[in-house]
Every structure is written in C-alpha cells, then in structure tokens.
Design a protein around this motif. Sequence first.
Motif, PDB file in Angstrom:
ATOM      1  N   ARG A   1       0.839  -1.199   0.000  1.00  0.00           N
ATOM      2  CA  ARG A   1       0.000   0.000   0.000  1.00  0.00           C
ATOM      3  C   ARG A   1       0.874   1.250   0.000  1.00  0.00           C
ATOM      4  O   ARG A   1       1.751   1.409   0.870  1.00  0.00           O
ATOM      5  N   PRO A   2       0.664   2.159  -0.951  1.00  0.00           N
ATOM      6  CA  PRO A   2       1.468   3.380  -0.991  1.00  0.00           C
ATOM      7  C   PRO A   2       0.981   4.414   0.022  1.00  0.00           C
ATOM      8  O   PRO A   2      -0.061   4.244   0.663  1.00  0.00           O
ATOM      9  N   ASP A   3       1.740   5.500   0.129  1.00  0.00           N
ATOM     10  CA  ASP A   3       1.349   6.625   0.976  1.00  0.00           C
ATOM     11  C   ASP A   3       0.541   7.658   0.190  1.00  0.00           C
ATOM     12  O   ASP A   3      -0.143   8.487   0.791  1.00  0.00           O
ATOM     13  N   PHE A   4       0.653   7.623  -1.121  1.00  0.00           N
ATOM     14  CA  PHE A   4      -0.100   8.536  -1.984  1.00  0.00           C
ATOM     15  C   PHE A   4      -0.082   7.955  -3.395  1.00  0.00           C
ATOM     16  O   PHE A   4       0.666   7.017  -3.694  1.00  0.00           O
ATOM     17  N   ILE A   5      -0.914   8.515  -4.264  1.00  0.00           N
ATOM     18  CA  ILE A   5      -0.965   8.119  -5.676  1.00  0.00           C
ATOM     19  C   ILE A   5      -0.559   9.319  -6.519  1.00  0.00           C
ATOM     20  O   ILE A   5      -1.094  10.425  -6.332  1.00  0.00           O
ATOM     21  N   PHE A   6       0.389   9.105  -7.430  1.00  0.00           N
ATOM     22  CA  PHE A   6       0.754  10.141  -8.400  1.00  0.00           C
ATOM     23  C   PHE A   6       0.068   9.831  -9.712  1.00  0.00           C
ATOM     24  O   PHE A   6       0.199   8.741 -10.254  1.00  0.00           O
ATOM     25  N   ASN A   7      -0.682  10.824 -10.219  1.00  0.00           N
ATOM     26  CA  ASN A   7      -1.451  10.664 -11.452  1.00  0.00           C
ATOM     27  C   ASN A   7      -1.023  11.718 -12.475  1.00  0.00           C
ATOM     28  O   ASN A   7      -1.735  12.695 -12.707  1.00  0.00           O
ATOM     29  N   PRO A   8       0.170  11.539 -13.087  1.00  0.00           N
ATOM     30  CA  PRO A   8       0.545  12.467 -14.154  1.00  0.00           C
ATOM     31  C   PRO A   8      -0.358  12.260 -15.357  1.00  0.00           C
ATOM     32  O   PRO A   8      -0.728  11.131 -15.686  1.00  0.00           O
ATOM     33  N   SER A   9      -0.728  13.344 -15.993  1.00  0.00           N
ATOM     34  CA  SER A   9      -1.671  13.220 -17.094  1.00  0.00           C
ATOM     35  C   SER A   9      -1.366  14.261 -18.149  1.00  0.00           C
ATOM     36  O   SER A   9      -0.702  15.262 -17.880  1.00  0.00           O
ATOM     37  N   ASN A  10      -1.850  14.004 -19.349  1.00  0.00           N
ATOM     38  CA  ASN A  10      -1.780  14.995 -20.419  1.00  0.00           C
ATOM     39  C   ASN A  10      -3.196  15.302 -20.853  1.00  0.00           C
ATOM     40  O   ASN A  10      -3.735  14.690 -21.774  1.00  0.00           O
ATOM     41  N   ASP A  11      -3.825  16.241 -20.156  1.00  0.00           N
ATOM     42  CA  ASP A  11      -5.211  16.613 -20.449  1.00  0.00           C
ATOM     43  C   ASP A  11      -5.308  17.698 -21.505  1.00  0.00           C
ATOM     44  O   ASP A  11      -6.403  18.228 -21.748  1.00  0.00           O
ATOM     45  N   ALA A  12      -4.154  18.051 -22.123  1.00  0.00           N
ATOM     46  CA  ALA A  12      -4.186  19.068 -23.168  1.00  0.00           C
ATOM     47  C   ALA A  12      -5.011  18.624 -24.372  1.00  0.00           C
ATOM     48  O   ALA A  12      -5.389  19.437 -25.210  1.00  0.00           O
ATOM     49  N   TRP A  13      -5.291  17.324 -24.468  1.00  0.00           N
ATOM     50  CA  TRP A  13      -6.119  16.785 -25.548  1.00  0.00           C
ATOM     51  C   TRP A  13      -7.619  16.964 -25.280  1.00  0.00           C
ATOM     52  O   TRP A  13      -8.430  16.763 -26.181  1.00  0.00           O
ATOM     53  N   PHE A  14      -8.002  17.278 -24.042  1.00  0.00           N
ATOM     54  CA  PHE A  14      -9.337  16.971 -23.559  1.00  0.00           C
ATOM     55  C   PHE A  14     -10.328  18.124 -23.604  1.00  0.00           C
ATOM     56  O   PHE A  14     -11.379  18.056 -22.964  1.00  0.00           O
ATOM     57  N   GLY A  15     -10.023  19.193 -24.333  1.00  0.00           N
ATOM     58  CA  GLY A  15     -10.976  20.281 -24.453  1.00  0.00           C
ATOM     59  C   GLY A  15     -11.248  20.956 -23.118  1.00  0.00           C
ATOM     60  O   GLY A  15     -10.418  20.978 -22.211  1.00  0.00           O
ATOM     61  N   ASP A  16     -12.456  21.537 -22.975  1.00  0.00           N
ATOM     62  CA  ASP A  16     -12.813  22.267 -21.759  1.00  0.00           C
ATOM     63  C   ASP A  16     -13.503  21.390 -20.724  1.00  0.00           C
ATOM     64  O   ASP A  16     -13.442  21.685 -19.525  1.00  0.00           O
ATOM     65  N   TRP A  17     -14.160  20.323 -21.166  1.00  0.00           N
ATOM     66  CA  TRP A  17     -14.914  19.492 -20.235  1.00  0.00           C
ATOM     67  C   TRP A  17     -14.088  18.333 -19.684  1.00  0.00           C
ATOM     68  O   TRP A  17     -14.313  17.891 -18.557  1.00  0.00           O
ATOM     69  N   GLY A  18     -13.154  17.818 -20.462  1.00  0.00           N
ATOM     70  CA  GLY A  18     -12.411  16.638 -20.039  1.00  0.00           C
ATOM     71  C   GLY A  18     -11.606  16.824 -18.765  1.00  0.00           C
ATOM     72  O   GLY A  18     -11.690  15.993 -17.846  1.00  0.00           O
ATOM     73  N   PRO A  19     -10.792  17.895 -18.629  1.00  0.00           N
ATOM     74  CA  PRO A  19      -9.961  18.037 -17.435  1.00  0.00           C
ATOM     75  C   PRO A  19     -10.743  18.096 -16.117  1.00  0.00           C
ATOM     76  O   PRO A  19     -10.375  17.403 -15.161  1.00  0.00           O
ATOM     77  N   PRO A  20     -11.815  18.901 -15.996  1.00  0.00           N
ATOM     78  CA  PRO A  20     -12.537  18.869 -14.710  1.00  0.00           C
ATOM     79  C   PRO A  20     -13.222  17.535 -14.444  1.00  0.00           C
ATOM     80  O   PRO A  20     -13.359  17.134 -13.283  1.00  0.00           O
ATOM     81  N   GLN A  21     -13.654  16.832 -15.492  1.00  0.00           N
ATOM     82  CA  GLN A  21     -14.219  15.506 -15.272  1.00  0.00           C
ATOM     83  C   GLN A  21     -13.139  14.525 -14.808  1.00  0.00           C
ATOM     84  O   GLN A  21     -13.392  13.674 -13.941  1.00  0.00           O
ATOM     85  N   HIS A  22     -11.950  14.637 -15.365  1.00  0.00           N
ATOM     86  CA  HIS A  22     -10.829  13.788 -14.955  1.00  0.00           C
ATOM     87  C   HIS A  22     -10.485  14.037 -13.489  1.00  0.00           C
ATOM     88  O   HIS A  22     -10.257  13.101 -12.719  1.00  0.00           O
ATOM     89  N   LEU A  23     -10.446  15.307 -13.096  1.00  0.00           N
ATOM     90  CA  LEU A  23     -10.172  15.662 -11.710  1.00  0.00           C
ATOM     91  C   LEU A  23     -11.222  15.071 -10.776  1.00  0.00           C
ATOM     92  O   LEU A  23     -10.890  14.551  -9.697  1.00  0.00           O
ATOM     93  N   ALA A  24     -12.480  15.120 -11.166  1.00  0.00           N
ATOM     94  CA  ALA A  24     -13.555  14.577 -10.328  1.00  0.00           C
ATOM     95  C   ALA A  24     -13.355  13.087 -10.082  1.00  0.00           C
ATOM     96  O   ALA A  24     -13.563  12.588  -8.967  1.00  0.00           O
ATOM     97  N   GLN A  25     -12.933  12.365 -11.114  1.00  0.00           N
ATOM     98  CA  GLN A  25     -12.744  10.918 -10.957  1.00  0.00           C
ATOM     99  C   GLN A  25     -11.510  10.600 -10.119  1.00  0.00           C
ATOM    100  O   GLN A  25     -11.486   9.615  -9.380  1.00  0.00           O
TER     101      GLN A  25
END
Length: 517
Positions: free
Chosen positions: A411-435
């Motif tokens: 079990r880790p102490d935290f999760i690192f989630n590097p991402s490239n949301d530059a593809w995702f328009g205006d709606w994709g990044p906040p939806q990704h953050l929510a998940q």
Amino acid sequence: MSSVRALLQRRPYWLSLLAGGLSATGFAPLDLWPVTLLCLALWMAVVLQADSRRTAALSGWLFGVGHFVVGLNWIARAFTYQSAMPEWLGYFAVVALSLYLAVYPALTALGAWWLGKKHPVALMLAFAGFWIFTEWLRSWVFSGFIWNPLGSVLLPLGQLPFLTKYVGSYGLSAIAVIAAAALLLAFRSQWKLALPTALVLAVPSVITKDSVFYTPGPPADRPDIIVVQPNIGQQDKWQAGYEAENLRKLASLTVREDDRPRLLFWPEAAIPDYLEDGYPRRYYRHRPEFVRQQLASLMKPGDMLLLGGLKLEFDEAGERAIGARNSVFAMDATGELTGRYDKNHLVPYGEYLPMRPVLTAIGLSRLVPGDFDFWPGPGPQTLDLGEFGKAGLQICYEIIFSGRVVDQSSRPDFIFNPSNDAWFGDWGPPQHLAQARLRAIEEGLPVIRSTPTGISAVINANGIVEHQVAMGVAGKIDAPLPSSARPTLFSRHGNILALGLALFLLICAIAIRRAGR
C-alpha cells in the motif's frame, strides 16, 4: 397526472433522449446535479410506463445516447491533434462511442422493467441494482471505458460522497439513482417512502467539510512537494526545436529560494528525450546522461523528481524499436534513475491500434501516431522513494478505474497521477479531476495530479482538493504532502462491496414485487 402519463406513453423515446442529454450536465464542469436527478426520475417514469420489453430497452438506449454524447463531447477535441485528421471525424467518434456505451443503460432499463414492472418501488430498487452492475461491466468489457460514473455528480454534496469509502463509486452511483427515485415517488405522491429516503440522503449532503466527519489536514512534519504545470499545449509540445522552451518552462517553475528537500512532480511525457541508456545512438536527440544532468541541475540536494517519459522496446538484435512504453521515472538529485512505472491500461486508438494490420491496410493507421504501438506494463506498482514515502502510480486515464489503482501487496502513501489533459478540451480536465477525487476517497490516499495545461491538483485522502492550478495557466503548487488515511473498507475489499449492494437491491426488488402480488 393523467396528462403526464399520456405524454410518457406517447413520447417515450424523445423524452428519454432529452433526459439523457440533460442528465450529463450534472458532471463537471457544469455540476448541475439537480438536473441529473430530475432527468433520471423522468427516465424511470418512462420505463415504469413502458408496455413492452422493446419500449423499455429502447428508451434506455436512447437515454444512454444522449447522456454519453453530451458528457463525452470533449473527445472530439482530441481528434484535432491527430495528423491530418479532419475535425468532423472527432464528432463522428463521439457519436459512435456513445451508440455502444448506450447499451449499458439499455440493459439497466430492460432489467429494471422485467424485474419490477408495474411495481414502482421494486422497479426503482432494480434500477439502482442494475446500474451498479452495468457500470461495473462498462469498466472492463472491451478493455473498459468507465469515464463519468454517475456517482461523480454527487461530489458537490457535502459528506454524501464519503459513502464511497464503503461502497465505491459504483455504489455511489446507485445512491444517485435512489435519490432520483425519491423525486419520482414524491411526484407520484408516495410520501411515506419519498420523505424518509430524501431525509436520509439530505442530511449528509448538507454537512460541510468543516464538520466532525472531516479528517484534519497533514501535520507539520509531512514532506514538502512541488507540482509543476508548465502550460505547454499539445500543438506545441512535439514541434521541432521546441524542447528548449519546454525545459525552460518546467525549470522556471521548479526552482525555489530555500534548500529544503522536496518531492517534485512533472506531467505525463514531460520531456521528449529518452532518459535510459542502451539504445542505438540514432534514437537519441541528446545523450541520456546529458539530459539527466540537465534535470539534476534544477534540483537541490535530497530532492526526488517524478516525471513522465517514454521507454523504447527493441527487437532481439537490439537494433530496431518495435514498441514503446508510457512511463514515469523516479530520479534523484545526482541524476540517477531509481525506479520506473509503465502504464498498464492503454488507450485504444490513442496509444495502440487494435487490429493494426487490418486498419493499416484500409488506410486508418493514422488514427494512432507512429509506426508501432505502446506496450502495457504489469499493473499497479508502488515505488519506494525513501524519506518521501511510497508512491503509487497511475498515468492519465488509468485513474478512472475503480478498485484497480493500488498494489494491494504494498500500500502506498499517496498516488501520483501524471496526465496529459491538453487533448481533452474544456470538459475533459474537470471531469478527470472529479474521478481522481473518487479514487482518493475510495482508497483513503492523497492523489497528486500534474498536467501540462491543467488541472493540476493536490487532493487529500478525503477527496478534497487542497490546492490546484487552473486550466490554461502556468503555475506550481508548493505545499506539504497530505497524509494518508487508514485503509478504507473499499480499499480492503474493492468492488465486491458494490456488487454485494447491487445483489441486495435486486433481492429487495424481487421481495417487494412478490409481496405486492
């Protein structure tokens, strides 16, 4: 009431399609969760009035089409970054994907109608149970695409999302369905059932994060971190000669005045150069030891850097690259690579081309850039970062898969989630953050997100965003690393809890239907 029932019977398909489209406005960035609940109630009313299996299933499918076309509109933007790809093809892809994903709401509607037809309470419980089951199916069938689980619309509602610790995000989706069912029961004047249900859900919804249920922030002795967002667009990142500007932006946000050791986070595919030695010379733009020393020069003694990069795979002779891996590298302040994680859950048509020989023959190989595919890694892993603790890694959209983000043996102490949301328009990044917030709540672990253009964030173990850098700006987060919580019930047992809840709801639906005969 009779006129409403007549409308439901005359226009079930148009009402379902409309309800599906409007229901997606409850997801980020709009967060119109009351609209989602009202639309779910309307859809359930349509299915309740359905006079045949065909009507029930088709209304469910049309609801799904509207729901996914609106909710996944950001995918069309991603296609504009592919080489010589016409913009209209992106919208075609959104519709085509939605036509498939709509099968799952269709199965929900068909199952609920079959199990609870003409019995409103039984049908509504069956709706919640089948929704859990079909969301779980959607997470793994054909490699899975579980973007926007319904439960994420409840994230703005106080303590209610914390139920995810016990039943997971699919169980939280069932709670959203039950909340919509309470609205439908109220409309049907069945107050004895509607009011208690609404009250049970309303109480935790109005309790804020400052309540006694909220876990305090990190103590003063937590490690310091820097999360970097360079605001480098997808259209610029891979241009010839842009690597110097790319590194300059990353470097300017990494430096700081004091010498306290920090854990540094850079985005997915942060630099275009290869970091590992051993490749044939022609594959390098710059010698890897030179690149690593460039990066090390930005670090203070004791620092550790986690950054996204690429690893190549070669044929047996070691001369020709035949595959690649989307990776995260750990590097210390001396320039030594101390660990690597390879992305496991790859994006079809983004990182690999299914049936490549067939699609290449008909001219569709350009759906995926390059001449070969990415290869998957072994799955969730934990990297030991010494004094900074243990890091779990999930690259980009891997974070959306509930119950599949943590190495259970370490079990880790935290999760690192590097991402490239530059593809995702205006709606994709906040939806990704929510998940990503849902994963933090489920696992009781902080989630750190670093992206090129946003939204980068530090999310604590309760799923609360403590710090963030907004979309479209360059910035950094310099803050303590949030502490982890005790393992949650979900982190110990996973989605068996949600499936158990689904089974319980379906059994209740059967019992109520039989009692009503």
